[in-house]
Design a protein around this motif. Structure first.
Motif, mmCIF file in Angstrom:
data_model
loop_
_atom_site.group_PDB
_atom_site.id
_atom_site.type_symbol
_atom_site.label_atom_id
_atom_site.label_comp_id
_atom_site.label_asym_id
_atom_site.label_seq_id
_atom_site.Cartn_x
_atom_site.Cartn_y
_atom_site.Cartn_z
ATOM 1 N N ILE A 1 -8.802 -59.449 1.280
ATOM 2 C CA ILE A 1 -8.625 -59.989 -0.069
ATOM 3 C C ILE A 1 -9.832 -60.844 -0.457
ATOM 4 C CG2 ILE A 1 -7.254 -61.578 -1.473
ATOM 5 C CD1 ILE A 1 -4.808 -60.673 0.145
ATOM 6 N N ALA A 2 -10.270 -61.687 0.478
ATOM 7 C CA ALA A 2 -11.413 -62.566 0.201
ATOM 8 C C ALA A 2 -12.679 -61.762 -0.054
ATOM 9 C CB ALA A 2 -11.616 -63.523 1.369
ATOM 10 N N TRP A 3 -12.899 -60.724 0.745
ATOM 11 C CA TRP A 3 -14.132 -59.940 0.598
ATOM 12 C C TRP A 3 -14.165 -59.199 -0.730
ATOM 13 C CZ3 TRP A 3 -14.997 -63.279 3.444
ATOM 14 C CH2 TRP A 3 -15.297 -63.258 4.789
ATOM 15 N N HIS A 4 -13.011 -58.682 -1.167
ATOM 16 C CA HIS A 4 -12.963 -58.003 -2.465
ATOM 17 C C HIS A 4 -13.337 -58.981 -3.579
ATOM 18 C CE1 HIS A 4 -11.708 -55.207 -5.569
ATOM 19 N NE2 HIS A 4 -10.914 -56.136 -6.082
ATOM 20 N N TYR A 5 -12.796 -60.166 -3.502
ATOM 21 C CA TYR A 5 -13.110 -61.197 -4.494
ATOM 22 C C TYR A 5 -14.591 -61.564 -4.461
ATOM 23 C CZ TYR A 5 -13.312 -65.881 -6.577
ATOM 24 O OH TYR A 5 -13.652 -66.969 -7.322
ATOM 25 N N LEU A 6 -15.142 -61.741 -3.258
ATOM 26 C CA LEU A 6 -16.542 -62.147 -3.134
ATOM 27 C C LEU A 6 -17.498 -61.045 -3.572
ATOM 28 C CD1 LEU A 6 -16.486 -64.131 0.230
ATOM 29 C CD2 LEU A 6 -16.545 -65.026 -2.101
ATOM 30 N N ARG A 7 -17.134 -59.799 -3.348
ATOM 31 C CA ARG A 7 -17.985 -58.711 -3.833
ATOM 32 C C ARG A 7 -18.066 -58.722 -5.356
ATOM 33 N NH1 ARG A 7 -16.139 -55.929 0.907
ATOM 34 N NH2 ARG A 7 -14.181 -55.318 -0.094
ATOM 35 N N LEU A 8 -16.926 -58.985 -6.001
ATOM 36 C CA LEU A 8 -16.912 -59.065 -7.457
ATOM 37 C C LEU A 8 -17.712 -60.271 -7.951
ATOM 38 C CD1 LEU A 8 -13.162 -58.229 -8.185
ATOM 39 C CD2 LEU A 8 -15.144 -56.733 -8.528
ATOM 40 N N LEU A 9 -17.590 -61.382 -7.247
ATOM 41 C CA LEU A 9 -18.212 -62.634 -7.680
ATOM 42 C C LEU A 9 -19.727 -62.641 -7.484
ATOM 43 C CD1 LEU A 9 -17.628 -65.547 -8.714
ATOM 44 C CD2 LEU A 9 -17.488 -66.240 -6.314
ATOM 45 N N THR A 10 -20.175 -62.128 -6.346
ATOM 46 C CA THR A 10 -21.597 -62.237 -5.983
ATOM 47 C C THR A 10 -22.423 -61.002 -6.292
ATOM 48 O OG1 THR A 10 -21.286 -61.377 -3.730
ATOM 49 C CG2 THR A 10 -20.942 -63.747 -4.072
ATOM 50 N N GLY A 11 -21.761 -59.852 -6.403
ATOM 51 C CA GLY A 11 -22.511 -58.617 -6.587
ATOM 52 C C GLY A 11 -23.071 -58.069 -5.287
ATOM 53 N N LEU A 12 -22.792 -58.737 -4.159
ATOM 54 C CA LEU A 12 -23.258 -58.266 -2.853
ATOM 55 C C LEU A 12 -22.283 -57.214 -2.329
ATOM 56 C CD1 LEU A 12 -24.194 -61.721 -1.259
ATOM 57 C CD2 LEU A 12 -25.782 -59.988 -2.126
ATOM 58 N N ARG A 13 -22.762 -56.013 -2.129
ATOM 59 C CA ARG A 13 -21.898 -54.910 -1.702
ATOM 60 C C ARG A 13 -21.878 -54.829 -0.176
ATOM 61 N NH1 ARG A 13 -19.049 -55.074 -5.998
ATOM 62 N NH2 ARG A 13 -20.263 -54.766 -7.912
ATOM 63 N N LEU A 14 -21.202 -55.780 0.415
ATOM 64 C CA LEU A 14 -21.145 -55.863 1.863
ATOM 65 C C LEU A 14 -19.705 -55.717 2.349
ATOM 66 C CD1 LEU A 14 -23.555 -58.893 2.387
ATOM 67 C CD2 LEU A 14 -24.084 -56.467 2.708
ATOM 68 N N ALA A 15 -19.565 -55.129 3.529
ATOM 69 C CA ALA A 15 -18.232 -54.932 4.103
ATOM 70 C C ALA A 15 -17.707 -56.200 4.755
ATOM 71 C CB ALA A 15 -18.261 -53.797 5.122
ATOM 72 N N ASP A 16 -18.620 -57.041 5.294
ATOM 73 C CA ASP A 16 -18.198 -58.237 6.031
ATOM 74 C C ASP A 16 -19.168 -59.371 5.746
ATOM 75 O OD1 ASP A 16 -17.269 -60.127 7.787
ATOM 76 O OD2 ASP A 16 -17.209 -58.811 9.525
ATOM 77 N N PHE A 17 -18.659 -60.454 5.179
ATOM 78 C CA PHE A 17 -19.512 -61.575 4.798
ATOM 79 C C PHE A 17 -19.710 -62.597 5.925
ATOM 80 C CE2 PHE A 17 -18.409 -59.943 0.666
ATOM 81 C CZ PHE A 17 -19.522 -60.199 -0.119
ATOM 82 N N THR A 18 -18.831 -62.637 6.908
ATOM 83 C CA THR A 18 -18.906 -63.708 7.898
ATOM 84 C C THR A 18 -19.301 -63.259 9.301
ATOM 85 O OG1 THR A 18 -16.525 -63.549 8.353
ATOM 86 C CG2 THR A 18 -17.232 -65.154 6.696
#
Length: 246
Positions: free
Chosen positions: A134-151
């Protein structure tokens, strides 16, 4: 124009392992990295109280002991600064808890050789919890970074990325994730991901995703960071436009 990234040789890179009270696992991690990559290993002891630094040295690593706890990113940045100061061609970072399998580290170098990206992130989407998805979907929308895993802490940085992350702009970031990645992307750094296997956490729990309230706080902080970055970019653009027309 920035120079095209060159292929990184593991033997010319430094493995940086931030660690806090990881005496149970750090020696095995160090031994695995040395056997897999044959590179120098630096364990950054983030004010441990259990002998983590001594265990790391006994396993063949160098150890940098911090007098105050700086957190995962602060300890990682200390290792990155050490690598730049001592002329390493790149840095590979990994966790001290045994999640990152030493046998898979070579996959990051293969991905970097194929893509010539400045940063390679080792990801394992199978390990992502519902909260993270859920967090990654939100962060992809917010940042424009198309990444599978942010952490994911399993990352390979080339010299250009190292120079940016060793600088003051990368200091005082809470986590080695969105803030770091946004800074790199803003500077034109090419970021790619490659799938790798990961082992279950042997002890403890995720600092960022320990509970839903912690997730909410993390997302709030990240949202503020992103909005601040966007606003700073707009103000910088207006300032540059005024200079051009002056």
């Amino acid at each position: 124009m920035a120079p095209e990234p060159t292929r990184l040789d593991p033997a010319e890179c430094l493995a940086v392992i931030p660690a806090r009270d990881e005496i149970a696992t750090v020696a095995a991690v160090v031994a695995g990295v040395r056997a897999s990559l044959g590179c120098h290993v630096l364990v950054v002891d983030d004010a441990s109280s259990d002998g983590t630094a001594a265990a790391a040295r006994a396993a063949g690593a160098m150890a940098l002991e911090l007098p105050l706890g700086l957190g995962a990113w602060g300890a990682t940045q200390a290792g990155i600064r050490y690598a730049r100061r001592h002329g390493y061609a790149g840095v590979i970072t990994l966790d001290a808890d045994g999640q990152h399998q030493p046998d898979s580290l070579g996959e990051l170098f293969k991905a970097q050789a194929a893509s010539r990206a400045n940063v390679i992130i080792g990801t394992c989407t199978e390990r992502l919890s519902r909260a993270k998805r859920i967090a990654w979907h939100y962060l992809r929308l917010l940042t424009g970074l198309r990444l599978a895993d942010f952490t994911s802490g399993l990352r390979l940085y080339d010299a250009r990325a190292v120079a940016i992350l060793a600088g003051p702009a990368a200091s005082l970031l809470d986590y080695q994730d969105v803030g770091v990645l946004m800074l790199l992307a803003k500077r034109g750094i090419a970021i790619r991901e490659t799938p790798v296997p990961m082992s279950p956490r042997r002890a403890g729990h995720s600092r960022v995703f320990a509970s839903w309230p912690v997730v909410a706080r993390y997302l709030l902080h990240t949202t503020i960071l992103c909005v601040a970055q966007i606003d700073a970019g707009r103000r910088q653009g207006k300032h540059s436009a005024k200079e051009r027309h002056a």
